[in-house]
Structure formats: structure tokens, C-alpha cells
Design a protein around this motif. Structure first.
Motif, PDB file in Angstrom:
ATOM      1  N   ASN A  55       1.016  -1.281   0.146  1.00 22.85           N
ATOM      2  CA  ASN A  55       0.015  -0.010  -0.263  1.00 22.85           C
ATOM      3  C   ASN A  55       0.802   1.241  -0.177  1.00 22.85           C
ATOM      4  N   ALA A  56       2.042   1.145   0.861  1.00 21.45           N
ATOM      5  CA  ALA A  56       2.827   2.428   1.084  1.00 21.45           C
ATOM      6  C   ALA A  56       3.535   2.643  -0.473  1.00 21.45           C
ATOM      7  N   PHE A  57       3.914   1.634  -1.301  1.00 18.40           N
ATOM      8  CA  PHE A  57       4.751   1.834  -2.217  1.00 18.40           C
ATOM      9  C   PHE A  57       3.774   1.994  -3.241  1.00 18.40           C
ATOM     10  N   THR A  58       2.632   1.719  -3.641  1.00 25.69           N
ATOM     11  CA  THR A  58       1.912   1.624  -4.788  1.00 25.69           C
ATOM     12  C   THR A  58       0.496   2.179  -4.619  1.00 25.69           C
ATOM     13  N   GLY A  59      -0.029   2.391  -3.330  1.00 25.16           N
ATOM     14  CA  GLY A  59      -1.431   2.819  -3.129  1.00 25.16           C
ATOM     15  C   GLY A  59      -2.379   1.576  -3.421  1.00 25.16           C
ATOM     16  N   MET A  60      -2.052   0.233  -3.469  1.00 26.45           N
ATOM     17  CA  MET A  60      -3.036  -0.763  -3.815  1.00 26.45           C
ATOM     18  C   MET A  60      -3.947  -0.600  -2.422  1.00 26.45           C
ATOM     19  N   ASN A  61      -5.155  -1.219  -2.629  1.00 29.15           N
ATOM     20  CA  ASN A  61      -6.056  -1.255  -1.476  1.00 29.15           C
ATOM     21  C   ASN A  61      -5.685  -2.453  -0.606  1.00 29.15           C
ATOM     22  N   ILE A  62      -5.429  -1.900   0.563  1.00 29.37           N
ATOM     23  CA  ILE A  62      -4.609  -2.898   1.615  1.00 29.37           C
ATOM     24  C   ILE A  62      -5.773  -4.270   1.859  1.00 29.37           C
ATOM     25  N   TYR A  63      -7.036  -4.010   1.922  1.00 26.15           N
ATOM     26  CA  TYR A  63      -7.844  -5.048   2.144  1.00 26.15           C
ATOM     27  C   TYR A  63      -7.627  -5.949   0.675  1.00 26.15           C
ATOM     28  N   ALA A  64      -7.640  -5.747  -0.712  1.00 23.87           N
ATOM     29  CA  ALA A  64      -7.555  -6.531  -1.378  1.00 23.87           C
ATOM     30  C   ALA A  64      -6.102  -7.226  -1.555  1.00 23.87           C
ATOM     31  N   ALA A  65      -4.954  -6.455  -0.789  1.00 28.30           N
ATOM     32  CA  ALA A  65      -3.614  -7.038  -0.791  1.00 28.30           C
ATOM     33  C   ALA A  65      -3.732  -8.350   0.236  1.00 28.30           C
ATOM     34  N   ASN A  66      -4.431  -8.056   1.299  1.00 30.76           N
ATOM     35  CA  ASN A  66      -4.616  -9.040   2.404  1.00 30.76           C
ATOM     36  C   ASN A  66      -5.131 -10.585   1.780  1.00 30.76           C
ATOM     37  N   PHE A  67      -6.020 -10.384   0.709  1.00 34.43           N
ATOM     38  CA  PHE A  67      -6.762 -11.702   0.190  1.00 34.43           C
ATOM     39  C   PHE A  67      -5.775 -12.115  -1.045  1.00 34.43           C
ATOM     40  N   LEU A  68      -5.098 -11.222  -1.520  1.00 31.19           N
ATOM     41  CA  LEU A  68      -4.503 -11.812  -2.736  1.00 31.19           C
ATOM     42  C   LEU A  68      -3.035 -12.144  -2.743  1.00 31.19           C
ATOM     43  N   ILE A  69      -2.614 -11.837  -1.575  1.00 30.95           N
ATOM     44  CA  ILE A  69      -1.135 -12.266  -1.183  1.00 30.95           C
ATOM     45  C   ILE A  69      -1.042 -13.698  -1.240  1.00 30.95           C
ATOM     46  N   PRO A  70      -2.003 -14.269  -0.433  1.00 32.57           N
ATOM     47  CA  PRO A  70      -1.702 -15.713  -0.091  1.00 32.57           C
ATOM     48  C   PRO A  70      -2.268 -16.673  -1.291  1.00 32.57           C
ATOM     49  N   ILE A  71      -2.970 -16.077  -2.420  1.00 33.95           N
ATOM     50  CA  ILE A  71      -3.387 -16.976  -3.309  1.00 33.95           C
ATOM     51  C   ILE A  71      -2.312 -17.818  -4.165  1.00 33.95           C
ATOM     52  N   GLY A  72      -1.183 -17.283  -4.612  1.00 31.98           N
ATOM     53  CA  GLY A  72      -0.263 -18.047  -5.232  1.00 31.98           C
ATOM     54  C   GLY A  72       0.611 -18.895  -4.376  1.00 31.98           C
ATOM     55  N   VAL A  73       0.773 -18.470  -2.999  1.00 30.61           N
ATOM     56  CA  VAL A  73       1.238 -19.489  -1.794  1.00 30.61           C
ATOM     57  C   VAL A  73       0.361 -20.632  -1.642  1.00 30.61           C
ATOM     58  N   MET A  74      -0.897 -20.270  -1.546  1.00 29.30           N
ATOM     59  CA  MET A  74      -1.565 -21.374  -1.363  1.00 29.30           C
ATOM     60  C   MET A  74      -1.714 -22.616  -2.478  1.00 29.30           C
ATOM     61  N   ALA A  75      -1.477 -21.954  -3.629  1.00 32.60           N
ATOM     62  CA  ALA A  75      -1.499 -22.777  -4.842  1.00 32.60           C
ATOM     63  C   ALA A  75      -0.308 -23.740  -4.987  1.00 32.60           C
ATOM     64  N   TYR A  76       0.988 -23.145  -4.356  1.00 30.40           N
ATOM     65  CA  TYR A  76       2.064 -24.299  -4.763  1.00 30.40           C
ATOM     66  C   TYR A  76       2.267 -24.909  -3.351  1.00 30.40           C
ATOM     67  N   VAL A  77       1.717 -24.731  -2.423  1.00 31.93           N
ATOM     68  CA  VAL A  77       1.693 -25.369  -0.950  1.00 31.93           C
ATOM     69  C   VAL A  77       0.933 -26.637  -1.321  1.00 31.93           C
ATOM     70  N   ILE A  78      -0.307 -26.495  -1.714  1.00 32.23           N
ATOM     71  CA  ILE A  78      -1.221 -27.741  -1.980  1.00 32.23           C
ATOM     72  C   ILE A  78      -0.741 -28.386  -3.123  1.00 32.23           C
ATOM     73  N   LEU A  79      -0.004 -27.963  -4.168  1.00 34.15           N
ATOM     74  CA  LEU A  79       0.449 -28.823  -5.103  1.00 34.15           C
ATOM     75  C   LEU A  79       1.676 -29.646  -4.668  1.00 34.15           C
ATOM     76  N   GLY A  80       2.581 -29.058  -3.965  1.00 29.23           N
ATOM     77  CA  GLY A  80       3.758 -29.668  -3.799  1.00 29.23           C
ATOM     78  C   GLY A  80       4.241 -29.917  -2.168  1.00 29.23           C
ATOM     79  N   GLY A  81       3.520 -29.599  -1.469  1.00 31.26           N
ATOM     80  CA  GLY A  81       3.368 -29.757   0.007  1.00 31.26           C
ATOM     81  C   GLY A  81       4.742 -29.225   0.463  1.00 31.26           C
ATOM     82  N   LEU A  82       5.389 -29.762   1.697  1.00 28.59           N
ATOM     83  CA  LEU A  82       6.617 -29.317   2.446  1.00 28.59           C
ATOM     84  C   LEU A  82       7.680 -29.125   1.543  1.00 28.59           C
ATOM     85  N   ARG A  83       7.736 -30.201   0.395  1.00 26.23           N
ATOM     86  CA  ARG A  83       9.111 -29.962  -0.482  1.00 26.23           C
ATOM     87  C   ARG A  83       9.049 -28.750  -1.283  1.00 26.23           C
ATOM     88  N   ALA A  84       7.873 -28.531  -1.808  1.00 28.12           N
ATOM     89  CA  ALA A  84       7.753 -27.490  -2.677  1.00 28.12           C
ATOM     90  C   ALA A  84       8.011 -26.150  -1.730  1.00 28.12           C
TER      91      ALA A  84
END
Length: 692
Positions: A177-206
Motif C-alpha cells: 500500500n505504501a509503495f503503490t497505493g494498492m487497496n490494503i484489504y485486496a492485498a490481504n486476500f490476494l497475497i496468499p493465493i499463489g502461496v496456497m497454490a504451490y503449497v497444495i500442489l507440492g507440500g513441504l518439499r515445494a
């Protein structure tokens, strides 16, 4: 007026609203959050596919998903530790305390959160000895003390994971938000999306592989920041220029509680208080959080100690380097006409964690801001992935469930936790709860469990009453101490008074110390003289069966003509239903393949280096410099800077070079398999053409 003991100046940033550092477009914010997350998800998908096709480690098994088949080598474990322990606070808060206290701020931040990793080197080996096939430390508690104790400590573990996960998102979204002005609530929900995807796909080794890539990027950007600051920037003028600027800054804005008001001394009263708060809070974050135990469980038993010692040594360089580069630059350039905040940072801007962003923008402009944004995004997502897989393992494991059910529930829990942590982060913003207040208070909540957990794996005589009584009793003592100090010192119980440094310090120290002392006292009154670790060694018969299956297959391959080999057992364990063997059946098989005597020696060996390193960074270096009231000379400051960059080179070698060297065999194996497949496709195509 800013006060050095106000909680907003001791911890993570709250939501940034000042536009002084908003040098990137809002679209850039969304591009980084979604684009980089998607890229890493695709990379992890590819790596998981290669792993499943060309190696013996299959992500469809619960052992691989939750423990990486307990085969991860020390370099990758160390890289994962650095990645998981590098929060947004590591990069931002180390610079904030440096801006206020000088060089001691970054050092105290690093030292206060490193000795806990050294302690884990001892506990990690101990876990391999007493429960070689467990998934979580909570399974050890359940095996020793039963359902009630398991419920109590699972609650502490989840409380720790929830607070840490939500703070990661809150800190990361604030910077975006400080660098770009991006909505902070949107960032709270969007940041974990990619993380969730690769954790589900690969588990701990991923997660480990992603940690490696994140840590490598982290090291590259830190080198860039450090060398540009001290060798390229005309605004700084090298090490000598930095020294002169810091001396001038001390004349214009002397440091309260510091020797001669200098930024170049470890004699800082407020800095020392920060060190103590940092130490006790970090004990709770490392010991109660399943993520750090999970790395011990995933590591190879013979190298567990080395992995944690190397991880602690490598992580120490991260806040030290960042604080010496961007923290001191913010001090030196506070009165520069190019500094985003005229006259220096105000309390609001400090509270927003804008010290490092302000220095980056001043020195490097838009390019530096983009690098800083990527750096912080890497830190937040890598730590978030650790929290997701750790929480999933806490909520998932059932010794009676099938492989398919365990994997399915693990995937569901990862997705649920991503949603929960986003919602909680948004709630903190919506109700106006200060993230700084939450960070300081969190230690009061769960550090009472530190002593009982440590004694659970180290002390055979500890009882169920001691474990539960220590954790709950310590919590009560901690909360009471926190409230009493706030009432006595500040005259009332408000959000402001309870958030001051002395109440938070009292709460953290009382909770941690009372938990350990109560547990020890109750055990001494009525110790358990019958427990002998047999029950903990029976944990997870499925894992033991799979391990024995793999070892027998290797033995059969090496001795195909040996009539006396265990061929019947090889055939039996090779069956699919081997994983459903009962505890009694598995217990009747030979003991675990790990050499218990080797682990016992490793346990003793871990005590000395971890104790010596902890003594050096907490006492031997800072205390003489503090008590002598020494203010750095130019030559001493040069040595301090040079030693720090050498340390960063060592850290980069441990976290970025060593894992590649250790995995060279697997890389060659995968490359050969991939090449064979490509050549096979090519040959088939040529044959088809010739027939035409």
C-alpha cells in the motif's frame, strides 16, 4: 512527539497512508502480488511434476506432503529457516530500530532472534531420538500426556500460527500500500493465493524449494542494497562518508538514552530493553510454531544439528545487513532535500514502517522501490507458506486415516487457513487494532508454553499436570503482570497504557519464566519415574513401515542373488497395504534405521556450539561494548561494516550455493530423465516422418 518506548516504534508497521514513498503505480502493486505469485505457483507445479516423474518422492503420499519424506539435506533446511524467519519485520523493523537507536538497533534485533534457532538445533536432534517418525511436536505431547494436554497445546500452537500469519499479511499489505497505493484489504486476500497454490500442489518439499528461491533473491537484493550504499552512492560517500553523516545526525538529533547521543554505540538503554522484548517474544514464535519443528522433522537425522546452526548463522546476517545499509542511510539522509519526508520521519511515518522504504527511494529511486517491493513480497510469501503447511499438519494428522484422506484433508486445510489468515488480517485493520500492539502482546499469550514444550522433549520425568499447569499458569501470571504494570506505571488500563513497553516487557517475561518454573516445580514435587520414551517411538507406524519398505527395496536391489536376504519381508512391505500395518506389527519389526548412538552423540555435540554461539552474540560482543560506553571510531566502524558483508557472503554460500551442491545428484538424475523423454519423443517423431 515520538517516544522511544512507545510500542508503535518497537515492532511491525501498521497500514501506511503517507504518500511520500508512493513512487510506483497501483497497477504495479497488483502486478507484483498476482504476477509473481502466479509465476512461483507455475514453477512449483513444474518442479512437483518433475519430482513425481523422475524421483522416488511422490507428493501423493502424506509422508512426502507433510514431512518431505524426512530426507531434506542441511543446506536446504538452513535456507528454509532463513526464509521462514525473514518476515517483513526483519527487513523493516531492523531499519526502524536502527533509525532510532543507531547501529545497536540492527544488532540487537538480529541477536535477540537468533539464539532461539540455535536452541532448536538441540531440540531437533532430540526429536529424532525420541520420536523419529512423528509429524508434529503435538504428537509427542499426545503420546506422553493424552487428549487434554494435546488440546491445550494445540490451542497454543494454533494461536501462535494465527497471530503470526495475520501479522505477515498485515505487514506485507502495508508495504504494498505504501509503495503503490494498492487497496490494503485486496492485498490481504490476494497475497496468499499463489502461496496456497504451490503449497497444495507440492507440500513441504515445494515449500522448501520455494524458500530456496526466495532466499536466493533476498541475498541478491541485499548485496545490491549494501554495495550501492557503501560504494556507489554519492549521497553517502562510502564508509567514511556514512561515519561523518552519522556524527552530524547525532548533533542535530541525538539518540535518547545513548552514549553522547551517538548512533555509533551499543550503549543504548532503550535498545537494550528492545533486545529483551525481542528475545522473549522470539522464544514463543520459534518454539510454539510447528513450522520450525517441521523443518527438524523433515531433515536428515545425521545432519539436523548442522542445519539449524547454519540457519541461525545465516539469518543473523539478514537484519544486520539491511539495517547497516538502509537503516543508517535513513539516519544519514534525513535532512537531505531528496529525502521523501522533510526533516526526518515523524512518529506516524515510523509507525508505518517507512524507514527502509524512505531510504531506498532516496538512494535508488523507482528501481530501488521495485526491488524493495519484490524483496518484501518474497519475505511475506515464504513465511506464509511455512505457516500454511505447519497449520495444515497440526489440523490434519490422524494415524488411522488413509493416505488419500490425509492428502485431501491437508489440501483443504491449507486453503482454509489462507482464507482465515486473510480475514483475520482484515479484521485487525477494520477494528483499528494496532499491529504493533498485537505483536508485543502476542508473546504474553503463547510464550508460557515454551518451557513445558522444551521439557516435554528433554525431561523424561515431567508429568501431564506439570505440562498443562505450566502452560496455563504461565499464561495467567503473564496477563496479570502485564495489567498490573500498566496500572501501576501509567495509572489506568487503556489501549495506550497496556501497549507501553514496560507492561509488554513484564507480560512477556512473566509468561515465559512462570511457564517454565511452574512446570519444573510441579514435576519436582511429584515426578514421573516410569516413563521411558517407548510410547513416543511408536508414533506414526505408517511412516516407519514406509521407511522400512524403502530400505528393504534398496537392500534387495543391491543383493538380488542373496538367498539369505529378507526377501519375504521385502515382498510383504512392497505391498500397498504395508502402510496400514498396526502399531503392534510395526513394533515387532527391527528398530528405526537411524543410529541412536550417533544421535545421542550429536545431541551432546549440539549443546556446545549452540551455547557458545548464543553466549557470543548475547553477552561477549554487546555487553563489554555496552558497559564500556564505547563510541565507534572510524576504523572500528569500518571493521563492523566489513565483517557484516563477509558474514553476508557466508550466509549466501550456506543458503544459495550449498543446497545446489548437495542436490547435484538429484539435479543430474532429473536432467537425464528429462533428456531421455525428450530424445524419445524426438525419435518417435522421426520414425513417424520416415514412415510417411
Amino acid at each position: 512527539m515520538w517516544h522511544p518506548f512507545h510500542p508503535s516504534c518497537l515492532c511491525l508497521p501498521t497500514m501506511a497512508t503517507n504518500e511520500g514513498t508512493q513512487v510506483l503505480s497501483e497497477g504495479t502493486g497488483y502486478g507484483v502480488v498476482l504476477g509473481i505469485g502466479l509465476v512461483f505457483a507455475l514453477i512449483m507445479m513444474g518442479l512437483s511434476t518433475l519430482q513425481n516423474r523422475y524421483t522416488n518422492y511422490k507428493t501423493a503420499t502424506s509422508e512426502e506432503f507433510n514431512t518431505a519424506s524426512r530426507s531434506v539435506k542441511p543446506g536446504l533446511i538452513a535456507s528454509g529457516i532463513v526464509s521462514a524467519w525473514t518476515w517483513a519485520a526483519t527487513l523493516l523493523q531492523s531499519c526502524t530500530v536502527t533509525y532510532e537507536y543507531g547501529v545497536c538497533g540492527g544488532y540487537y534485533y538480529a541477536a535477540g532472534a537468533t539464539l532461539q534457532v540455535f536452541l532448536m538445533s538441540i531440540l531437533a536432534v532430540r526429536v529424532k531420538m525420541i520420536a523419529p517418525y512423528c509429524h508434529t511436536y503435538l504428537e509427542i505431547i499426545h503420546a506422553r500426556y493424552g487428549d487434554l494436554a494435546h488440546f491445550v497445546f494445540a490451542t497454543f500452537a494454533l494461536a501462535c500460527n494465527l497471530i503470526v500469519s495475520s501479522m505477515l499479511l498485515l505487514g506485507g499489505s502495508a508495504v504494498v500500500n505504501a509503495f503503490t497505493g494498492m487497496n490494503i484489504y485486496a492485498a490481504n486476500f490476494l497475497i496468499p493465493i499463489g502461496v496456497m497454490a504451490y503449497v497444495i500442489l507440492g507440500g513441504l518439499r515445494a515449500t522448501f524449494l520455494c524458500d530456496y528461491s526466495h532466499t536466493t533473491i533476498l541475498m541478491i537484493i541485499l548485496f545490491y542494497f549494501f554495495f550501492y550504499t557503501y560504494t556507489e552512492s554519492d549521497l553517502i560517500g562510502g564508509i567514511e562518508g556514512m561515519y561523518r553523516l552519522l556524527g552530524k545526525a547525532a548533533e542535530e538529533r541525538p539518540v535518547a538514552g545513548s552514549q553522547d547521543g551517538s548512533y555509533l554505540t551499543l550503549k543504548s538503554n532503550y535498545g537494550l530493553v528492545f533486545l529483551i522484548i525481542q528475545m522473549f517474544g522470539a522464544f514463543g514464535n520459534v518454539t510454539v510454531d510447528q513450522g520450525y519443528w517441521q523443518r527438524a522433522i523433515a531433515s536428515q537425522a545425521k545432519t539436523t544439528m548442522n542445519a539449524y546452526l547454519m540457519g541461525g548463522i545465516a539469518w543473523f546476517a539478514v537484519p544486520m545487513t539491511m539495517s547497516l545499509a538502509m537503516g543508517l542511510s535513513a539516519v544519514a539522509l534525513a535532512n537531505s532535500p531528496t529525502f521523501p519526508y522533510a526533516g526526518g520521519l515523524t512518529s506516524t511515518e515510523l509507525n508505518a514502517g517507512l524507514t527502509a522504504p524512505a531510504a531506498v527511494v532516496t538512494l535508488l529511486g523507482r528501481g530501488g522501490a521495485a526491488a524493495m517491493l519484490i524483496l518484501l513480497f518474497m519475505a511475506v510469501t515464504s513465511a506464509a507458506s511455512s505457516e500454511m503447511i505447519a497449520t495444515s499438519s497440526v489440523l490434519t494428522f490422524d494415524p488411522n486415516a488413509s493416505q488419500e484422506r490425509l492428502i485431501r484433508v491437508s489440501h483443504i486445510m491449507v486453503g482454509m487457513w489462507a482464507i482465515i489468515m486473510s480475514c483475520v488480517a482484515c479484521i485487525w485493520n477494520a477494528i483499528g487494532l494496532s499491529l504493533n500492539w498485537l505483536y508485543l502482546f502476542s508473546g504474553t499469550i503463547y510464550t508460557s508454553a515454551v518451557g513445558p514444550i522444551v521439557l516435554t522433549v528433554l525431561w523424561r520425568k515431567q508429568t501431564r499436570a506439570a505440562a498443562i499447569g505450566g502452560a496455563l499458569g504461565g499464561l495467567v501470571v503473564g496477563v496479570i503482570s502485564w495489567l498490573v504494570v500498566a496500572k501501576v506505571y501509567y495509572g489506568g488500563l487503556t489501549m495506550t497504557t497496556t501497549g507501553e513497553a514496560y507492561p509488554m516487557l513484564a507480560g512477556n517475561m512473566a509468561s515465559c519464566c512462570a511457564g517454565a518454573l511452574l512446570s519444573a516445580a510441579i514435576t519436582w514435587i511429584k515426578p514421573d519415574n516410569e516413563f521411558d520414551w517407548t510410547e513416543t517411538k511408536k508414533i506414526n507406524p505408517r511412516g516407519r513401515a514406509l521407511d522400512l519398505q524403502a530400505s528393504r527395496r534398496v537392500k534387495a536391489e543391491k543383493q538380488p542373488d542373496d538367498k539369505d536376504s529378507d526377501s519375504d519381508l521385502v515382498k510383504e512391505l512392497a505391498k500397498e497395504d504395508a502402510v496400514s500395518m498396526s502399531i503392534a506389527e510395526v513394533s515387532a519389526l527391527p528398530q528405526q534405521p537411524e543410529d541412536y548412538e550417533t544421535l545421542r552423540k550429536s545431541m551432546k555435540a549440539a549443546v556446545w556450539p549452540s551455547s557458545i554461539l548464543s553466549f557470543v552474540i548475547i553477552f561477549l560482543i554487546p555487553i563489554p561494548l555496552f558497559l564500556s560506553h564505547y563510541v565507534f571510531s572510524l576504523n572500528f566502524f569500518k571493521a563492523w561494516v566489513i565483517i557484516t558483508i563477509i558474514w553476508l557472503f557466508v550466509a549466501a554460500s550456506i543458503t544459495s550455493v550449498l543446497p545446489l551442491w548437495e542436490s547435484r545428484g538429484a539435479i543430474i538424475e532429473i536432467g537425464q530423465g528429462l533428456l531421455k523423454d525428450i530424445m524419445g519423443i524426438s525419435l518417435r517423431r522421426r520414425r513417424n516422418v520416415s514412415y510417411v
